[in-house]
Design an enzyme around this catalytic site. Structure first.
Site, PDB file in Angstrom:
ATOM      1  CG  HIS A  73      39.705   8.866 -60.344  1.00 43.64           C
ATOM      2  ND1 HIS A  73      39.231   7.881 -59.340  1.00 43.64           N
ATOM      3  CD2 HIS A  73      40.122   9.859 -59.915  1.00 43.64           C
ATOM      4  CE1 HIS A  73      39.951   8.257 -58.293  1.00 43.64           C
ATOM      5  NE2 HIS A  73      40.496   9.480 -58.355  1.00 43.64           N
ATOM      6  CG  ASP A 336      38.960  13.195 -54.602  1.00 49.25           C
ATOM      7  OD1 ASP A 336      40.128  13.638 -55.185  1.00 49.25           O
ATOM      8  OD2 ASP A 336      38.947  12.676 -53.349  1.00 49.25           O
TER       9      ASP A 336
END
Length: 465
Positions: A73, A336
């Site tokens: 994101h 992540d």
């Protein structure tokens, strides 16, 4: 590039009618990108610093036949838990009744804390919710610029497709990043978004396998990370307290100032708090982040290879089926940690030398977490054909990263059959469902969404996480 972004922002409807920041503020934007690699993956997107100079484009006389993207994101506000800690430090500073001195003197000038709406916590930074309407580092802008770059690099793979399916986890910020990316592709590609559940009940049919892994213990190697010296944090607190008697900052406050610096840049376009740190302190903080993630989400924790194998297995299968599948571009958006898990299984940043807590290994230091997964991180798997032979290679944050043991092909790529042998060796003995005890939270033990999205409507409820 930055001047072009600012010009576009000035002309945008969002900027119209708003108070334009003073010139001194505009002059600060774009002056702090040199510290992005040291901010633990919380700063705005930046290209992988150790670029070998290998062009991202298909080598001469070669043609792209498939591309896969796994992206993080975009830039965001802090999480709710991080936000609570940041406010604790901010309250300590905002309640200081004396004049600030030294690197904190900017707080004397009617400073407004960058978190102005608690509803923004966990969310993507956008043109609308930015503190500064001319902030060029929003997750919204990053996703749109990424989409334009994608079209420039791989647009030919979409030319004969009437439909494009994009996949995203059910995190709201991940979903929003994917939507901004799709919007920037334009109306020519009829792109649709499949929202894949990241709840534990999704089991293996997820882009976020870690949530379905109850066996995962992030503190398994805390004995190593706890040994890392935090004297640099003590030094920051001592320095600021000496300059500002009675402030009483602690090492915990010092630690939070790094997050303040990173997240404020994404929300405001710059952060004066970043000037608190010396270069030595930035390096020590960055290495702490590398060390802790190495042993909780990366190569230092053996279980992570099993977690990452869930997605790696699927990407290898897509490569093998590239000729029979109509879709030639597979775009997935996630977090992540999921990308770190995936890269750990692939092995691009695992040289077999464990990180240690006694010193910063400047020579033998391959695993840089913030380089691999900054905000808006993008990992591309390229498959291209040269004459009658096919090759595979990876591009991480704009840099071609060759497979160390398999780079004899054009553009330091790996010959297709050799790549499958390499993948098999990396996956040997790994079992996501068994190692993670997936069946204790779900009866779903296979990843299928890349193949059954036409018959199964993936529309998971969005989560603020």
């Amino acid at each position: 590039m930055l001047s072009l972004i600012l010009s576009a922002l000035l002309a945008s409807p969002v900027a119209q009618g708003l108070v334009v920041p003073q010139l001194v503020e505009l002059q600060k934007i774009g002056t702090q990108d040199d510290i992005f690699p040291y901010l633990a993956g919380d700063a705005p997107y930046f290209s992988y610093p150790n670029d070998y100079g290998i062009p991202r484009e298909a080598p001469e006389s070669c043609e792209m036949t498939q591309v896969q993207l796994i992206a993080r994101h975009g830039e965001r506000y802090p999480s709710k838990s991080r936000g609570r800690k940041l406010f604790k430090t901010w309250y300590k500073l905002s309640n200081y009744t004396k004049t600030f001195n030294g690197s904190l003197s900017f707080l004397n000038d009617d400073y407004e804390f960058f978190i102005q709406d608690l509803d923004n916590l966990e969310q993507e930074t956008t043109l609308e919710n930015s503190v500064n309407p001319l902030n060029p580092y929003t997750g919204e802008m990053d996703a749109k610029l990424h989409a334009r770059d994608f079209l420039q690099q791989y647009g030919n793979l979409l030319e004969n497709n009437t439909n494009l399916t994009v996949f995203a986890t059910s995190s709201r910020r991940v979903h929003d990043t994917a939507k901004y990316f799709i919007d920037a592709l334009g109306s020519d590609y009829n792109a649709t978004l499949q929202v894949i559940d990241e709840e534990p009940s999704a089991g293996a049919n997820t882009i976020s396998a870690g949530y379905s892994c109850p066996a995962w213990n992030e503190s398994a190697f805390s004995n190593i990370t706890d040994a890392y010296s935090d004297k640099y944090l003590e030094n920051i607190a001592k320095r600021l307290n000496k300059q500002n008697p009675g402030l009483n900052l602690t090492s915990s406050d010092s630690f939070m100032l790094f997050s303040w610096c990173a997240y404020e840049i994404s929300a405001r376009g710059y952060s004066d708090i970043c000037d608190v740190f010396t270069q030595d302190e930035l390096i020590r903080y960055s290495y702490y982040d590398d060390l802790s993630n190495y042993y909780s989400d990366g190569p230092g924790y053996p279980l992570i290879k099993d977690v990452g194998s869930n997605l790696f297995n699927a990407t290898v299968k897509l490569l093998k089926q590239s000729e029979e599948l109509d879709q030639k571009a597979w775009l997935s958006f996630t977090h992540d940690t999921d990308i770190l898990n995936y890269l750990t299984t692939v092995g691009l940043f695992d040289d077999g030398n464990p990180l240690n807590a006694t010193y910063v290994p400047f020579r033998d230091h391959v695993f840089h977490k913030s380089w691999q997964v900054p905000m808006g991180a993008r990992v591309y798997t390229q498959k291209f054909q040269c004459s009658n032979e096919s090759y595979v290679r990876y591009v991480v944050n704009d840099a071609v990263i060759p497979i160390e043991s398999c780079s004899s092909g054009p553009g330091f790529s790996c010959p297709e059959d050799d790549f499958y042998d390499y993948a098999a060796s990396r996956l040997q003995g790994l079992n996501f469902a068994a190692a993670c005890d997936v069946t204790s939270v779900s009866n779903v033990t296979s990843l299928t969404y890349y193949w059954d999205y036409n018959t199964t409507n993936y529309n998971a409820t969005l989560l603020d996480q």
